[in-house]
Design an enzyme around this catalytic site. Structure first.
Site, PDB file in Angstrom:
ATOM      1  N   GLU A 222      32.520  12.709  36.658  1.00 39.76           N
ATOM      2  CA  GLU A 222      31.203  12.957  36.060  1.00 39.76           C
ATOM      3  C   GLU A 222      30.516  14.186  36.631  1.00 39.76           C
ATOM      4  O   GLU A 222      29.844  14.919  35.918  1.00 39.76           O
ATOM      5  CB  GLU A 222      30.309  11.727  36.204  1.00 39.76           C
ATOM      6  CG  GLU A 222      30.719  10.547  35.329  1.00 39.76           C
ATOM      7  CD  GLU A 222      31.982   9.847  35.788  1.00 39.76           C
ATOM      8  OE1 GLU A 222      32.412  10.071  36.934  1.00 39.76           O
ATOM      9  OE2 GLU A 222      32.566   9.088  34.993  1.00 39.76           O
TER      10      GLU A 222
ATOM     11  N   HIS B 244      27.861  -1.820  34.004  1.00 37.13           N
ATOM     12  CA  HIS B 244      27.958  -1.576  32.557  1.00 37.13           C
ATOM     13  C   HIS B 244      26.703  -2.025  31.809  1.00 37.13           C
ATOM     14  O   HIS B 244      26.738  -2.126  30.583  1.00 37.13           O
ATOM     15  CB  HIS B 244      29.162  -2.327  31.964  1.00 37.13           C
ATOM     16  CG  HIS B 244      30.490  -1.799  32.388  1.00 37.13           C
ATOM     17  ND1 HIS B 244      31.012  -2.007  33.642  1.00 37.13           N
ATOM     18  CD2 HIS B 244      31.414  -1.060  31.728  1.00 37.13           C
ATOM     19  CE1 HIS B 244      32.204  -1.434  33.717  1.00 37.13           C
ATOM     20  NE2 HIS B 244      32.470  -0.850  32.576  1.00 37.13           N
TER      21      HIS B 244
HETATM   22  C1  LIG Z   1      32.812   6.846  37.760  1.00 36.36           C
HETATM   23  C2  LIG Z   1      33.406   6.125  36.605  1.00 36.36           C
HETATM   24  N1  LIG Z   1      33.552   6.777  35.437  1.00 36.36           N
HETATM   25  C3  LIG Z   1      34.059   6.149  34.363  1.00 36.36           C
HETATM   26  C4  LIG Z   1      34.458   4.845  34.458  1.00 36.36           C
HETATM   27  C5  LIG Z   1      35.028   4.125  33.238  1.00 36.36           C
HETATM   28  N2  LIG Z   1      36.459   3.893  33.439  1.00 36.36           N
HETATM   29  C6  LIG Z   1      36.892   2.700  33.904  1.00 36.36           C
HETATM   30  S1  LIG Z   1      38.515   2.709  34.193  1.00 36.36           S
HETATM   31  C7  LIG Z   1      38.694   4.294  33.661  1.00 36.36           C
HETATM   32  C8  LIG Z   1      40.050   4.939  33.703  1.00 36.36           C
HETATM   33  C9  LIG Z   1      40.657   4.892  35.078  1.00 36.36           C
HETATM   34  O1  LIG Z   1      41.947   5.421  35.097  1.00 36.36           O
HETATM   35  P1  LIG Z   1      42.798   5.465  36.413  1.00 36.36           P
HETATM   36  O2  LIG Z   1      41.987   6.017  37.542  1.00 36.36           O
HETATM   37  O3  LIG Z   1      44.045   6.191  36.088  1.00 36.36           O
HETATM   38  O4  LIG Z   1      43.110   3.953  36.779  1.00 36.36           O
HETATM   39  P2  LIG Z   1      43.778   2.822  35.893  1.00 36.36           P
HETATM   40  O5  LIG Z   1      42.675   2.069  35.221  1.00 36.36           O
HETATM   41  O6  LIG Z   1      44.716   3.449  34.946  1.00 36.36           O
HETATM   42  O7  LIG Z   1      44.477   1.919  36.858  1.00 36.36           O
HETATM   43  C10 LIG Z   1      37.459   4.805  33.258  1.00 36.36           C
HETATM   44  C11 LIG Z   1      37.256   6.147  32.709  1.00 36.36           C
HETATM   45  C12 LIG Z   1      34.285   4.193  35.685  1.00 36.36           C
HETATM   46  N3  LIG Z   1      34.606   2.915  35.861  1.00 36.36           N
HETATM   47  N4  LIG Z   1      33.758   4.848  36.741  1.00 36.36           N
END
Ligand SMILES: Cc1ncc(C[n+]2csc(CCOP(=O)(O)OP(=O)(O)O)c2C)c(N)n1
Lengths: 401, 330
Positions: free
Chosen positions: B63, B132
C-alpha cells in the site's frame, strides 16, 4: 527449464551484460526455473516418491526412519482433512470464511516439525498446518473463521503467535522477538533458540518485509524467514511482485537464501532444520523460499477461475505433497494398506470432531465487545459498557428480546 | 439528452470510473487485484480488458507503494485512482498519505497539484474477520490537505467518483462496502445528466421532530429509523453529509434550528471523531435552538469486535430511535 533462467548481471560482466534487460518471458522463466527440479531447488523426494540424495542436507533427516516418515504422512493427511472439512463448513454457512492450505501441507508440516519447544513461530493466516505441528488444538483456530474470536490459543505455551491478517506485519514482529532471543543470550550452541516467520510471495513486496530483512540482518537475529511461494497473491502471480526468484533476494540483505521444494516434506524438514540450526548457533538470519502451489482458492470468497488456467492446477496435482510420501513409503515397504486406511479413518474422525465442535461453538456475550481493550482500566469505556448493557436490559424487560 | 440506467452502488462506481477513463487518458487505476479479477468487490470489473494493463495496473502487494507511486505519477501529470482492498489495509500507506499526498501542494506553494483519488471500501456488517470492517475516516479528516468523501447511494457513486477524479486535490473516497451490491439501493440514474455539487451535504428526508445526520452506510440506517419513527408519529429529518472534510454543516445548522434536536450517527468509535466535531460545531452555532444536547450514536471505543458481535457493535435502527427518545425526554 533452468537454461532459460535469467541471472542477475555481475559488475564484472561488462557493460553489455549490465545493460541487457530481461524480457517479461525471461523474468517469468527465471522465477519458475527451478519448479521442475533444477539445480537450485533442494529436493529429497521426487513427485514420484523417489529419494534423491543430498550431500548437504541428508544429515538433517538421518533420524527420519519409517516410523517418523509415517508420522509426517499422518500429519499431512490430518491437516488436509481438517482443511477440507473447514472449507465444506464454510460452504454450509458454519464458518464466515476459510483460508485453504490445500497443497501447502509439506511446507507447513516440514518446517513446523523442524521447530523445537523453545522456538517461536509467527504465522500469517494460512498456517493451520504449522499450528497443528506446534500443538495448537485446531479447534482453537476455528473461532477466528466462525468470527467468534480474533485469536484463541496459548501463544507462549505453544510457541505459536496469533494469526496476522495485515500482510507483512508479523515479519517485523518476528524480527523483534528474535532480537530479544539474541539480547537474552539464548543463541550460540545446539541448545540455542530460534524464531521462524511465515509469509507469502505477495508479502515480499511490503515495506514491512524488507524492513524485517534489514533488522534481522543488522542485529544478527536468529530468524528464519519462511516464504511459502504458492505462486499467487489472490489474483496476482509472483511476477507481479519480483523479477528475481525470491530466495535470491536474501543476498542483497547479506544472509543466505535457499529455495526448497515446498511439496517435499522431507526437504522442507531438512532445510528448515539447517536454517534453524544456523540461527541457534548465531549465524542467522536465513531466508527459505518454499516453492509450492495453492491448490484451492485464495479464500472461500475468491474465484480463481477468473485469473488462472486449470492446466496449471492439473500440473501441480502431479506434485502433490502427500502422494509422494505415500508412494515412497509403499515402495520401500515402510507402510502397508492397513496403515493408510487407518490414517484415513483417523483423519475422518479428526474432521468429525472439528465439525461437531464448530457447530456447538458458543457465541460470545455482548459484553465481550468491551473486555480487554486495555490492560488497565479505562473509565470512559467502562461507562460506555454500563450504558450499553442497561440499554440491552431495557429490551429484555420490555419483553422485546 | 437523457440516458436512464438502473444501477447498484457497485455498478455505478464501475460506470463512473469507465467514463472518467474515457474522458481523460491520464486517468489510471491502480491497486491489488484490480485488473483481471476486477477487484475483490469487482468494482473495476472489465476495465483492464478495455483500457489495457498500463491504465489499469495490478500493482505489487504494497500500500505504501501504491500511494507513493501515485504521488509520483501525479507529479508527472497522471490522475491515479488507487484502490485499497479493505480499509484496514490502508495503514501501510498512511505515511505516504499524510506526509506527501496531503502536503505537497502546500509545501510547494501550489506548484505541485495532487489529483489522486484513493478509493476505500469501509464499514462493517459483512461478517468478516479482523481488519475488514473498520471506519477509520476520522483519522483522514483530521489531516489538513486531504478531502474526504463518503458516498451512500448510487447517484453519488456515479457522479461523485467522476468529480473526485476531476478534482486537483487528493481525495479519500470512502465506499460503503456492505451496500455495493444491494438491490434495494439500485437507483435510476441519468448517466448523461448533470451532477450536483459533491462537496455539500444534503437533506435526504425532511422532518420536524429531530434531525439525524449520517454518512456512508449509516445513511441507510438513519432512513430506516426515520421510516420506523413515522409509525410512532415522529418525523425525523435525515441529512447525508457526503463530504467529511471539509464538512458542509450549513444544512445541519438549518435543520437543527428547525427541529431543535440532533443525533449524529456513525459506525466509527466516538472519541475524537467526526461525530465529536459535529457535536462541537452544532452546539457552537445552534446553542439557543437546541432543546437537548447533541447525542451521538456510534460504534464503541473498542477495536472492531469479532463479527458474531457486530450486530451489537454497529448502530442500528433501535439505537437511533432510542437516542431520539432520549433527546425528546430532555
Ligand atoms: C496490507 C494488506 N493488504 C492487502 C490485504 C488483502 N490480502 C489478503 S491476502 C492477500 C494476498 C496475499 O498473498 P501472499 O502474500 O502471496 O500470501 P498467500 O495468501 O498467497 O499465502 C491480499 C492482497 C491484506 N490482508 N493486507
Amino acid at each position: 527449464m533452468p537454461s532459460e533462467q535469467w541471472t542477475h548481471p555481475e559488475p564484472g560482466d561488462g557493460p553489455a551484460a549490465v545493460a541487457a534487460q530481461p524480457s517479461p518471458e525471461q523474468v517469468i522463466a527465471g522465477l519458475r526455473a527451478t519448479s521442475e527440479g533444477g539445480a537450485e531447488l533442494t529436493q529429497l523426494l521426487t513427485p514420484e516418491g523417489e529419494r534423491v540424495p543430498s550431500p548437504q542436507f541428508d544429515k538433517y533427516v538421518d533420524d527420519v526412519d519409517d516410523e517418523a516418515l509415517r508420522g509426517l504422512y499422518r500429519d499431512m493427511v490430518l491437516v488436509r482433512r481438517a482443511d477440507r472439512e473447514a472449507n465444506a463448513m464454510q460452504r454450509q454457512g458454519q464458518l464466515g470464511i476459510w483460508v485453504p492450505l490445500l497443497g501447502q501441507e509439506a511446507a507447513q508440516i516440514g518446517s513446523g516439525r523442524a521447530l523445537k519447544k523453545n522456538d517461536m513461530a509467527f504465522p500469517s493466516y494460512r498456517e493451520h498446518g504449522v499450528a497443528y505441528a506446534r500443538g495448537v488444538d485446531m479447534k482453537d483456530l476455528l473461532g477466528i473463521f466462525r468470527c467468534t474470536d480474533h485469536s484463541g490459543w496459548d501463544y507462549q505455551g505453544t510457541g505459536f503467535h496469533p494469526y496476522t491478517i495485515v500482510i507483512g506485519n508479523q515479519v517485523l514482529n518476528a524480527a523483534g522477538y528474535a532480537m530479544g532471543q539474541k539480547f537474552e543470550g539464548k543463541v550460540g550452541d545446539d541448545d540455542g533458540e530460534a524464531t521462524i516467520c511465515y509469509f507469502g510471495d505477495g508479502a515480499t513486496s511490503q515495506g514491512d518485509v524488507h524492513e524485517g530483512f534489514v533488522w534481522a540482518a543488522v542485529y544478527d537475529a536468529p530468524l528464519v524467514f519462511f516464504c511459502q511461494n504458492n505462486q499467487w497473491a489472490i489474483s496476482e502471480p509472483t511476477e507481479r511482485q519480483s523479477r528475481l526468484p525470491l530466495y535470491q533476494r536474501a543476498r542483497g540483505y547479506g544472509f543466505p537464501g535457499i529455495r526448497v521444494d515446498g511439496n517435499d516434506v522431507l526437504a522442507c524438514l531438512a532445510v528448515s532444520r539447517w536454517a534453524l540450526d544456523e540461527c541457534r548457533h548465531g549465524n542467522g538470519p536465513v531466508l527459505i523460499e518454499a516453492f509450492t502451489y495453492r491448490m484451492d482458492a485464495h479464500t472461500t470468497t475468491d474465484d480463481p477461475s477468473r485469473y488462472r488456467l486449470s492446466d496449471e492446477l492439473e500440473e501441480w496435482k502431479l506434485k502433490d505433497p502427500i502422494e509422494r510420501v505415500r508412494a515412497f513409503l509403499a515402495r520401500k515397504g515402510g507402510a502397508d494398506h492397513d496403515f493408510f486406511d487407518q490414517v484415513q479413518a483417523e483423519a475422518d474422525a479428526f474432521a468429525a470432531d472439528l465439525r461437531e465442535y464448530t457447530f456447538n461453538m458458543p457465541e460470545p456475550p455482548p459484553e465481550r465487545i468491551f473486555s480487554n481493550v486495555y490492560a488497565e482500566g479505562n473509565p470512559v469505556l467502562e461507562a460506555q459498557r454500563e450504558e450499553f448493557l442497561s440499554y440491552l436490559d431495557g429490551f429484555v424487560s420490555a419483553g422485546e428480546h | 439528452m437523457t440516458d436512464l440506467q438502473k444501477l447498484t452502488i457497485g455498478k455505478a462506481l464501475n460506470l463512473g470510473l469507465r467514463r472518467a477513463m474515457e474522458e481523460d487518458p491520464k486517468v489510471l487505476i491502480m491497486g491489488e487485484d484490480v485488473g483481471k479479477l476486477g477487484g475483490v468487490f469487482r468494482i473495476t470489473d472489465g476495465l483492464q480488458k478495455d483500457f489495457g494493463e498500463q491504465r489499469v495496473l495490478d500493482t505489487p502487494l504494497a500500500e505504501s507503494g501504491i500511494i507513493g507511486t501515485a504521488v509520483g505519477l501525479a507529479v508527472r501529470g497522471f490522475r491515479p485512482v488507487c484502490e485499497i482492498q479493505f480499509e484496514g489495509f490502508i495503514f501501510p500507506g498512511f505515511d505516504q498519505i499524510s506526509s506527501q499526498l496531503a502536503k505537497l501542494h502546500y509545501r510547494t506553494q501550489g506548484k505541485i497539484k495532487m489529483p489522486v483519488v484513493i478509493r476505500v471500501p469501509f464499514g462493517g456488517g459483512i461478517g468478516a474477520v479482523e481488519h475488514h470492517s473498520e471506519s477509520p475516516e476520522s483519522l483522514f479528516a483530521h489531516i489538513p490537505g486531504l478531502k474526504v468523501v463518503s458516498i451512500s447511494n448510487a447517484v453519488d457513486a456515479y457522479w461523485g467518483i467522476q468529480q473526485a477524479i476531476k478534482s486537483d486535490d487528493p481525495i479519500l473516497f470512502f465506499e460503503p462496502k456492505r451496500l455495493y451490491h444491494s438491490g434495494a439501493l439500485r437507483a435510476e440514474i441519468d448517466v448523461a445528466g448533470t451532477p450536483q455539487q459533491m462537496f455539500s451535504s444534503q437533506v435526504v428526508r425532511e422532518g420536524t421532530t429531530a434531525t439525524v445526520v449520517a454518512y456512508g452506510p449509516s445513511v441507510k440506517v438513519a432512513l430506516d429509523a426515520a421510516a420506523a419513527a413515522e409509525d410512532e408519529g415522529k418525523s425525523l429529518e435525515v441529512i447525508d453529509l457526503r463530504t467529511l472534510s471539509p464538512l458542509d454543516l450549513g444544512p445541519v445548522f438549518e435543520s437543527v434550528r428547525k427541529t431543535g434536536r440532533l443525533i449524529a450517527l456513525s459506525e466509527a468509535p466516538s472519541e475524537s471523531s467526526l461525530t465529536s466535531e459535529i457535536a462541537a460545531r452544532v452546539q457552537q452555532e445552534c446553542f439557543y435552538s437546541l432543546e437537548a444536547p447533541v447525542l451521538r450514536v456510534t460504534g464503541f471505543d473498542t477495536p472492531y469486535p469479532p463479527a458474531k458481535l457486530e450486530e451489537h457493535y454497529l448502530p442500528d435502527l433501535d439505537r437511533v430511535l432510542h437516542a431520539v427518545d432520549r433527546s425528546l425526554a430532555w
